[in-house]
Structure formats: structure tokens, C-alpha cells
Design a protein around this motif. Structure first.
Motif, PDB file in Angstrom:
ATOM      1  N   LYS B  58      34.410  32.218  33.597  1.00 16.52           N
ATOM      2  CA  LYS B  58      33.935  33.519  33.524  1.00 16.52           C
ATOM      3  C   LYS B  58      35.209  34.510  34.342  1.00 16.52           C
ATOM      4  CE  LYS B  58      30.207  32.728  35.537  1.00 16.52           C
ATOM      5  NZ  LYS B  58      30.278  31.479  35.932  1.00 16.52           N
ATOM      6  N   THR B  60      38.165  33.287  34.946  1.00 20.16           N
ATOM      7  CA  THR B  60      39.342  33.239  34.522  1.00 20.16           C
ATOM      8  C   THR B  60      39.531  34.181  33.173  1.00 20.16           C
ATOM      9  OG1 THR B  60      39.208  30.823  34.844  1.00 20.16           O
ATOM     10  CG2 THR B  60      40.689  31.488  33.051  1.00 20.16           C
ATOM     11  N   HIS B 217      25.218  35.476  37.563  1.00 17.24           N
ATOM     12  CA  HIS B 217      24.463  34.318  37.489  1.00 17.24           C
ATOM     13  C   HIS B 217      22.988  34.491  37.447  1.00 17.24           C
ATOM     14  CE1 HIS B 217      27.411  31.306  38.256  1.00 17.24           C
ATOM     15  NE2 HIS B 217      28.206  31.955  39.073  1.00 17.24           N
TER      16      HIS B 217
END
Ligand SMILES: Nc1ncnc2c1ncn2[C@@H]1O[C@H](COP(=O)(O)OP(=O)(O)OP(=O)(O)O)[C@@H](O)[C@H]1O
Ligand SMILES: [Mg+2]
Lengths: 398, 266
Positions: B58, B60, B217
Motif C-alpha cells: 500500500k 509502495t 487498516h
């Protein structure tokens, strides 16, 4: 440590060294510097400079040859001075008692400067006089690139207070003995700004002797010239004095900036604080910082701290950093030093650029930020702002 | 991808519409492939949430869009309003209207927040904001984010707490007014009050019509910042997309059904 340099080495570093950091709180770190500093006004008392002699091990001897040759010269720098009321600016013969009393040079070039210069330029601040306006000495070389030997004595009477700014511009091969005699309870800020033209050489033995309860702040700003090599020393003549030695140097391609410090704690309850930062740009830029602090048996209650940070902006740049603390009594308050040489932090660059700031400007911001800590030690707002502009101009120029 | 009721948060009619399009993006780090064909389209006024396990790529994706030098795009395209941004420098991408709120904002010693913000705003807007307006703008945005005015004088991110760093990031977003903003774990490390304040800050900027890509998250933040779309990120690509209800399913079930990388706990 507040700055987030990528630390490469804590003592001697060139780009590409191992990643270590070793701040010390105490202890003996051996360097080539002898604890007992030999001092003399006779050039031949010193060894010929060579890479094997500690004082000269980092310096570009070939470039310094015009000074090291020790050729007599009567040439002077042009002096423009601003001297507030009550302060005296005099030319005094070398055999005058005050001139004779100044701290002695620690190396051959310092001794040559003493030997080959004639009368001393003396700034006298009488006892008790507090001068708010800075005393300004603007020294300029001209396009004849003269060889100049010089003596400057700044003599602050008991409980006086002054700021002396010496700025160097133009082109010259200049070697001097600059002395600060700070009377009991007096306070001196001595600021040296090396704004020389490229090609200039500057060697300066900056010896200070501090009276009881006095305070002394030496600020060295090295931006221009080809070589600037300063050897500031501090001797404490009475207890309870404070010395602060701060330096900022920017070395571009072909430039060499050295500061070789010696703080000699010989009496009780004195403080010394050293902060030197250098940034190096271009593959052939060099800096060296040697910070020797000695705490003699009698110097109980000493507080001392040294910090040197070097920022490498190019792969081939080289910064040597040698802190050295010799402690000969356990009865001290604190003693420590830290030194780090690191490369430019690409993460900082990315962060700033990701906010739209172009790379060149982002780099300048980071380097300026790196230096701000040093400039914050300058009490005079107008001077601090002016120096920040000088630094910015210097950053923009290369 | 179905639009649901939350898509009623449409941009102001006067706001021009912008689109960030990621097409089949492959990215490697130090030779290791991390992103393996990401496709995504974010337009003005939309909020997309990306959820996925640790290490799925993510950040990245976020860094690659922003142009971090560590990430090498091996194939694919990133287009802002049809223009390829991969050929642009990091700063040019920001000036084109992209903003990345970083998971780990960087300390910049000796550079004050106020100097930094003004330099950035000057670069992004193409001219220095007028001093009086600027002072008002900054202090207003700081009040909104319940930031102590003293922060303006501190060095960028130096000694900031985790929550303070996030507020500072959103402050930048508010002042730089991007077209598309990528928020990487804005909610991590925030206490409940800070989450509310920071979310409100994000919502204020969203209300101006910015397209938002929100990496998280937890559904906690999605209760404050309602997404129009939720994407599941797994092993370097988006493996499922849906409405906001998908977030709740993910929180209950985890990512087990998307692959073997995260075996279901028995
Ligand atoms: N230099 C590297 N070489 C190899 N793999 C790397 C390198 N740098 C990062 N990675 C890997 O890339 C993967 C993706 O990392 P990324 O930070 O994008 O994950 P993420 O989805 O943001 O995780 P998190 O939820 O923990 O923030 C990770 O598995 C990480 O270990
Ligand atoms: Mg991440």
C-alpha cells in the motif's frame, strides 16, 4: 543529537565510510595532539610543516606554500573601521607590554605571523564600558593579492562588554595572530567572517585569555577564500569564566577550511562549549576540525562539551573530524563530545520536494537549516540575519 | 464498482473535475517486485479506501505515485488528468496537484514549520501568497486542526508526537489544496480525539472537491471519513473492490480468503 544526519563516522570520515556513531560522555581519546601544547613566537622552534606533523596533517601544504615560505612583507590590508564612542583603536608597537602579553602561537605559521608582522592593531575597551553597537573592522585585500602578516589585539577592560566583528574580503595571502584579552567579569563576542575572494589564503592564531568570571564567544564564519585555517585557543586566567566557540564553514570545490581548537582548563569552575558545523560541496572540497580540550588537575568544577557536524553534499568531499578530550581530574561537572559526518539525507529532500519545493531550493533549505543552530548562537539579531543572508548567497553561488 | 449512497458528497458544481488514473502499475524495490499490476481511478469528490495486510504494498503504491526515488516503476502508467506523471520530478508532481500524506513524516532540522509551509505554498501556487492573507489562512487552518500556534515556530516534524505529525500533514494538505490526495495511514497512532480532529480536517478539504485515496487498516477512521469505494489490496494488487460495507466485512473476516500469504487462523 537533534539533526538527523546519516552518520558515517564519528572521528575521521569521508563519504562511503562505515555507519557508526559514538558520542562520548567521558574518557581519553588518543589523537596526535600532545596534551601539553608547545607555544612559541619563534618560527624555528617548530618543525617544518609536513603531513607527519600533527598541526599540518590535513592542510593543503602546497597551496599554503606562499605563506609557509615566510617571506617578509610590509603589505597591509585596507582597514575600514566603525568604532563606537569610548572604544580606542590604536596602532601599538610590538614591544608594548599588553601586546607582549597575548597568548603565544601554537604552530610555525602562527609564529611566522607574529615574527613578520610589525605593530599591532589594538582595540581597547576601557574598564566598565558596555558597548551596545558592534565594533566593526573590515579588512580587505586588493587585486594585487598582497602577502600580509598581521597582529590584532582585542583588549577588554574589567567588566566591560563588547562585540567585535572582523570581516575579511578581497584577495590576499594573510597570516595573523589575533588575540582576545578579556578582563575579569568582561564579556566579548568576537566574530570573524571569512568572505574572501577565491584564491585567498588565511591562517589565523586566535588566542584568547579569559579573566575570572568573564565570558567569551568566538564565532567563525568561513564562506570564501581558498584556504581558511584558524587555530583558536582558550586559556583561563581566573575561575568562573565561560567560553563558547562556534563555527560555520561552507567549502566548495577546491576550498579548504580548517579549525584546530585548543581549550585549556587550568583553573576551577570554568565552562567551555564548542559547536562547529561544516557543509561541503563539490568533489574537491575539504574541511578539518580538531577539537582538543584539556582539563588539568586544578580545573575542578569544569563543564565542557564539544560538537562537530559535517554535511557532505558530494561524494568526493572529505571532512576530517577529531575530537579530543583529556581529563586529569575526576572533580568535574561534565565533559563530553560528539562528532558526526554524514551525507545529505535524501528522505528530507523527498519530503520537501513532495510538497512542491524544487530540488535546488529544497537542498538550500536543508543546508540552511543545518547551519541555523550555529547562527542561533549569535546574539545580535541584525548580525544573525545578515549572516543568514551571506550563507544563503553562498549556497546560491555554487 | 458500485457507487452507493455516500457518493452524494459530490464536488461543488463549480469545481473542475480531476482524475488520477493508475494503469497496470508494476513497481520494484531494489529489484524485488512489489506492485504487480495495480489499476485504480480516483476522481475529484470521490473517496477511495485501500485496505490490505501489512507488507501488501500500500505504501509502495503511495510512494510510487509521489515519485520516491527508492521505487522503480517497471511498467504501467500513472496519469493525472490524462497526463503521465511518472516522467515528472517529485516536486513537479506536487505542483501538478498530487499530495501524499506520509505514514512516516520526515524531520527537517533548522527549518521552521512556517518557513516550510510558505515555501511549499509559494511553489505549488506559483506565487508567494500575500503575507496578511497567508498568516490568516495558516492560523485558521491550525485552529481547525486544534494545533498550538507555537508549532509554526518549531522545526518541521522535529520532536513532534505521532499525532502532531499527522495534524501537521493534514495542515499541509489544507494549505496546498491538491487535486488528488493520498493519505497513508492518517489514523495510525491517533487517540480518539485526535482522530476526530484530523478526520474533520480531512473532511473540510474533501468538501472542496479533492479526490482522496485513503490507506488504512481500520474501519474506525471510515466512520468519520466515509469512503465511496473500498479496495482490498493484497500481494501488490487490488483483488476486490466494493462499497463501504466491504470495510466491515474485512474487519470481521480478515484477508484470509484472498490468498495463502495470510493463512486463516484455525
Ligand atoms: N528494499 C527492499 N527490498 C525488498 N523488499 C522491500 C524493500 N523495501 C520494502 N520491501 C517490501 O515491500 C513490501 C511492501 O511494503 P509497503 O511498505 O508498501 O507495505 P504496506 O502495505 O504499506 O504495509 P503496512 O501496512 O505495514 O504499512 C514489504 O513486504 C516490504 O518488506
Ligand atoms: Mg504502509
Amino acid at each position: 543529537m537533534t539533526d538527523s544526519l546519516t552518520v558515517i563516522d564519528d572521528t575521521r570520515a569521508t563519504a562511503g565510510g562505515p555507519l557508526t556513531s559514538r558520542p562520548h560522555s567521558h574518557g581519553l581519546v588518543p589523537t596526535g595532539s600532545p596534551a601539553e601544547r608547545f607555544m612559541s613566537r619563534t618560527p624555528d622552534d617548530f618543525e617544518e610543516p609536513s603531513v607527519r606533523v600533527e598541526d599540518w596533517k590535513f592542510a593543503p601544504l602546497r597551496t599554503l606554500r606562499p605563506l609557509l615560505a615566510g617571506t617578509p612583507s610590509d603589505a597591509q590590508l585596507r582597514l575600514d573601521s566603525t568604532v563606537p564612542a569610548g572604544v580606542e583603536l590604536l596602532t601599538v608597537a610590538a614591544d608594548d607590554a599588553v601586546v607582549q602579553s597575548v597568548p603565544q602561537p601554537t604552530d610555525r605559521l602562527g609564529a611566522l605571523a607574529w615574527d613578520l608582522s610589525g605593530d599591532a592593531l589594538v582595540v581597547r575597551v576601557p574598564d566598565g564600558l558596555e558597548v551596545a553597537e558592534p565594533i566593526l573592522l573590515e579588512l580587505a585585500g586588493d587585486d594585487t593579492n598582497p602577502l600580509v602578516w598581521n597582529k590584532i589585539v582585542i583588549d577588554l577592560g574589567v567588566r566591560s562588554r563588547a562585540t567585535v566583528i572582523i570581516e575579511y574580503t578581497g584577495l590576499a595571502k594573510y597570516a595573523a595572530v589575533t588575540s582576545a584579552l578579556v578582563g575579569d567579569g568582561a564579556s566579548l563576542d568576537l566574530v570573524q567572517i571569512q568572505n574572501w575572494d577565491t584564491g585567498s589564503l588565511h591562517n589565523d592564531h586566535v588566542g584568547a585569555r579569559l579573566g575570572a568570571g568573564s565570558s567569551y564567544r568566538h564565532v567563525s564564519i568561513s564562506l570564501g577564500g581558498t584556504v581558511a585555517r584558524l587555530t583558536p585557543t582558550v586559556a583561563f586566567a581566573g575561575p568562573g569564566a565561560k567560553a563558547e566557540l562556534v563555527g560555520l564553514a561552507f567549502a566548495g570545490p577546491g576550498q579548504y577550511q580548517e579549525a584546530r581548537l585548543y581549550v585549556d582548563h587550568s583553573v576551577p569552575d570554568c565552562q567551555s562549549n564548542v559547536l562547529y558545523k561544516t557543509a561541503l560541496e563539490g568533489d574537491t572540497s575539504r574541511t578539518a576540525w580538531v577539537g582538543d580540550v584539556r582539563i588539568r588537575p586544578a580545573a575542578t568544577g569544569t563543564q565542557t562539551y564539544e560538537l562537530n557536524r559535517n554535511l557532505l553534499l558530494a561524494d568526493g568531499a572529505r571532512a576530517d573530524s577529531v575530537p579530543n578530550l583529556e581529563i586529569e581530574t575526576g572533580e568535574i561537572v561534565s565533559a563530553g563530545h560528539a562528532s558526526a559526518t554524514g551525507r545529505f539525507d535524501d528522505l528530507q529532500l523527498f519530503y520537501l520536494q513532495s510538497r512542491g519545493i524544487p530540488e535546488v531550493e529544497a537542498r538550500k533549505l536543508v543546508v540552511r537549516g543545518f547551519f541555523v543552530e550555529v547562527l542561533n548562537h549569535i546574539a545580535l539579531t541584525s548580525l544573525r540575519e545578515r549572516l543568514l543572508r551571506d550563507v544563503e548567497t553562498r549556497l546560491g553561488a555554487s | 464498482m458500485a457507487t452507493d449512497s455516500s457518493a452524494t458528497e459530490t464536488p461543488y458544481p463549480s469545481t473542475p473535475s480531476h482524475t488520477l488514473e493508475v494503469r497496470d502499475l508494476h513497481v520494484a524495490v531494489d529489484g524485488t517486485p512489489i506492485l504487480k499490476g495495480v489499476n485504480l481511478k480516483v476522481s475529484s469528490g470521490q473517496t477511495h479506501a485501500i485496505m490490505g495486510p501489512n507488507g501488501s504494498g500500500k505504501s509502495t503504491l503511495a510512494y510510487s505515485i509521489a515519485g520516491h526515488p527508492k521505487y522503480t516503476v517497471t511498467s504501467g502508467e500513472v496519469l493525472l488528468d490524462g497526463v503521465d506523471v511518472l516522467g515528472l520530478t517529485v516536486d513537479a508532481r506536487a505542483r501538478a496537484g498530487l499530495f501524499l500524506e506520509m505514514q512516516y513524516p520526515v524531520e527537517v532540522p533548522g527549518v521552521s514549520v512556517s518557513n516550510f509551509l510558505r515555501t511549499a505554498a509559494t511553489a505549488v501556487r506559483g506565487e508567494a501568497p500575500k503575507l496578511r492573507d497567508w498568516a490568516r489562512e495558516v492560523s485558521g487552518a491550525m485552529v481547525d486542526l486544534e494545533m498550538d500556534p507555537a508549532f509554526a515556530g518549531r522545526n518541521v516534524n522535529e520532536g513532534f508526537s505521532g499525532g502532531e505529525k499527522k495534524r501537521h500533514e493534514i495542515l499541509q494538505m489544507a494549505l496546498l489544496r491538491p487535486k488528488i490526495a493520498i493519505l497513508d495511514e492518517t489514523d495510525s497512532g491517533l487517540d480518539v480525539d485526535a482522530l476526530r480532529v484530523v478526520s474533520a480536517g480531512v473532511n473540510q478539504v474533501r468538501a472542496t472537491g479533492v479526490g482522496t485515496l485513503l490507506i488504512t487498516h481500520y474501519t474506525r477512521i471510515l466512520r468519520y471519513i466515509e469512503p465511496d469505494f473500498v479496495h482490498v489490496f493484497f500481494d501488490g494488487r487490488i483483488v476486490e473492490s466494493g462499497g463501504k460495507e466491504l470495510a466491515t466485512i474485512l474487519e470481521d473476516e480478515g484477508y484470509a480468503r484472498f490468498g495463502s500469504a495470510e493463512p486463516a487462523s484455525v
